[in-house]
Design an enzyme around this catalytic site. Structure first.
Site, mmCIF file in Angstrom:
data_model
loop_
_atom_site.group_PDB
_atom_site.id
_atom_site.type_symbol
_atom_site.label_atom_id
_atom_site.label_comp_id
_atom_site.label_asym_id
_atom_site.label_seq_id
_atom_site.Cartn_x
_atom_site.Cartn_y
_atom_site.Cartn_z
ATOM 1 N N HIS A 104 0.805 -1.216 0.000
ATOM 2 C CA HIS A 104 0.000 0.000 0.000
ATOM 3 C C HIS A 104 0.839 1.267 0.000
ATOM 4 O O HIS A 104 0.365 2.312 -0.451
ATOM 5 C CB HIS A 104 -0.941 0.005 1.206
ATOM 6 C CG HIS A 104 -2.153 -0.855 1.011
ATOM 7 N ND1 HIS A 104 -2.137 -2.207 1.248
ATOM 8 C CD2 HIS A 104 -3.408 -0.557 0.582
ATOM 9 C CE1 HIS A 104 -3.341 -2.707 0.989
ATOM 10 N NE2 HIS A 104 -4.129 -1.733 0.576
ATOM 11 N N GLY A 105 2.047 1.210 0.488
ATOM 12 C CA GLY A 105 2.849 2.429 0.480
ATOM 13 C C GLY A 105 4.182 2.266 1.162
ATOM 14 O O GLY A 105 4.383 1.365 1.991
#
Length: 467
Positions: A320-321
């Protein structure tokens, strides 16, 4: 280009569909690829070259794996090269600066950060490309020898930016031959308008509450304000992302494709395990198929099962990041799922449904704090505010915001719980002819309302662009 934009709704989409429908079957994939490239290049044209290079490389890896499918060592070698290639590209654009920052902090070095910008949709099209070659190696699918068809699959504009993550086997037959009829187009329009309404009318409006609270000094906000803020974000991200998934699925139907379901009312879940069977379903399926099961799954005893879960959820967070917030967010859910496997899940099953649902929702809220605050320090301050560090239980801001958003909050609760879907099903069962007429009116009315809102709107973010 956003689905929820006037440009997409009244320029790109009508032209794309008109040309696509009148074209002969042998031209449809070419037009689909051309339209997808135009859609992708609309905002940042330079990123299109990265995507095309990725598509070409993965298509060639697939051909190589298929050519040497009877030579296991050679096929495995090409598979390994494919993974290294994709992970390297992914790492450079998404994680290199994160790595440099942590190395500098740990060792006191001063390595400069790169100026690379994260290409839109790279997380989604990289995973789709990898799953194709892996499934080819496992002999779950047949090789796609047409570059046009493969490129059309990877770059499909309905799902290139935010999924769902469509595996090749989901659309293999439709890439070769697909039909579009009035029933599919009607169903697709219905799904698209439903998703558009979720995004424009619900996510955007409730999201403004979170945007205001997130910008505040967390040390001064009341308990009620802190909880209100993260509840608003929970609804924003759900309606934003599930709305985009509905729009993508609807667009797919209009083009003759059937995409897998990506959300199934996750906020009515009675455990964290159930929540992740209902939230971003295609991502969970991808990690289960290509990470958890290859690691051994639950086949080699409890210790290795929990280890495999831990690794899988750490990677889910990292996907996700590039930040410690995302990694800890993934691990947070991994630990909760392990706890449920250790026996807490059976306790949840015996509790009243309302209690287990409340537990699950509160745990998800704690997770969302990690997910959308900028740093671990910010997350810590926000958790403190949720438990009274600001000094007051309720302040004037919370009273005013709750009162002015009471209708919106009620709608978010009811619709996320599935009331809208149940109401539509009930109407269809009662009178199919009337529901068909009503359905057309609802689609037209919904589109007009959303358009009116978009014309005057200044707040129209899309949360998953950054992934």
């Amino acid at each position: 280009m956003l689905f929820s934009s006037i440009t997409f709704l009244f320029l790109f989409l009508p032209i794309m569909l008109a040309v696509y429908y009148i074209a002969p079957p042998q031209w449809k994939n070419f037009l689909l690829l051309a339209g997808s490239l135009i859609f992708y290049a609309w905002g940042e044209p330079k990123f299109i070259f990265i995507m095309l290079i990725s598509i070409m490389a993965n298509w060639l890896f697939g051909l190589a794996v298929d050519k040497f499918r009877d030579n296991k060592r050679a096929a495995h070698g090409y598979l390994t090269l494919m993974v290294l290639w994709n992970v390297s590209i992914f790492f450079v654009y998404k994680y290199l600066n994160f790595t440099i920052t942590n190395v500098n902090a740990l060792f006191g070095t001063t390595f400069p950060l790169t100026k690379f910008v994260l290409p839109i949709g790279i997380s989604f099209y990289t995973f789709q490309s990898m799953s194709y070659t892996i499934d080819l190696y496992l002999r779950n699918i047949k090789v796609q020898k047409s570059f046009l068809n493969f490129a059309s699959y990877v770059s499909l504009f309905p799902q290139i930016v935010a999924g769902p993550i469509v595996r090749y086997e989901d659309v293999a037959n439709e890439l070769e031959s697909r039909t579009v009829n009035i029933a599919k187009i009607s169903a697709g329009i219905g799904l698209f308008v439903k998703g558009l309404a979720k995004k424009v009318l619900l996510a955007n409006n409730i999201g403004m509450v979170w945007t205001q609270i997130k910008a505040m000094d967390y040390s001064t906000i009341s308990v009620a304000t802190a909880w209100l803020g993260i509840i608003a974000f929970a609804f924003q991200i759900y309606f934003d992302f599930s709305g985009y998934s509905d729009m993508a699925t609807g667009l797919g139907k209009m083009l003759g494709f059937e995409f897998p379901k990506n959300f199934d009312h996750p906020y009515i879940s009675k455990s964290i395990s159930e929540f992740w069977r209902r939230w971003h379903i295609t991502l969970g399926s991808w990690f289960r198929s290509y990470v958890y099961i290859p690691l051994g799954g639950n086949r080699n005893g409890n210790f290795k099962t929990y280890r495999n879960l831990f690794i899988t959820w750490a990677l889910t967070g990292l996907w996700h990041g590039a930040s410690w917030n995302f990694i800890l967010w993934g691990l947070f859910f991994g630990v909760l799922i392990i706890i449920e496997r250790l026996g807490f899940g059976k306790i949840l099953e015996k509790l009243p449904s309302a209690v287990s649902m409340l537990y699950t929702f509160v745990m998800v809220l704690f997770g969302w704090v990690l997910f959308d605050t900028d740093t671990l320090a910010d997350a810590g301050r926000y958790y403190a505010a949720m438990f009274g560090a600001g000094g007051s239980l309720v302040d004037s801001y919370a009273r005013y915001t709750i009162a002015s958003n009471a209708v919106m909050l009620t709608l978010c609760i009811l619709i996320s719980g599935g009331l809208g879907s149940r109401l539509i099903s009930f109407c269809e069962e009662k009178n199919k002819r009337a529901s068909a007429v009503t359905g057309v009116a609802v689609k037209i009315g919904g589109l007009l309302i959303c358009t009116a809102y978009l014309v005057g709107a200044t707040y129209n973010p899309f949360l998953y662009f950054r992934f």
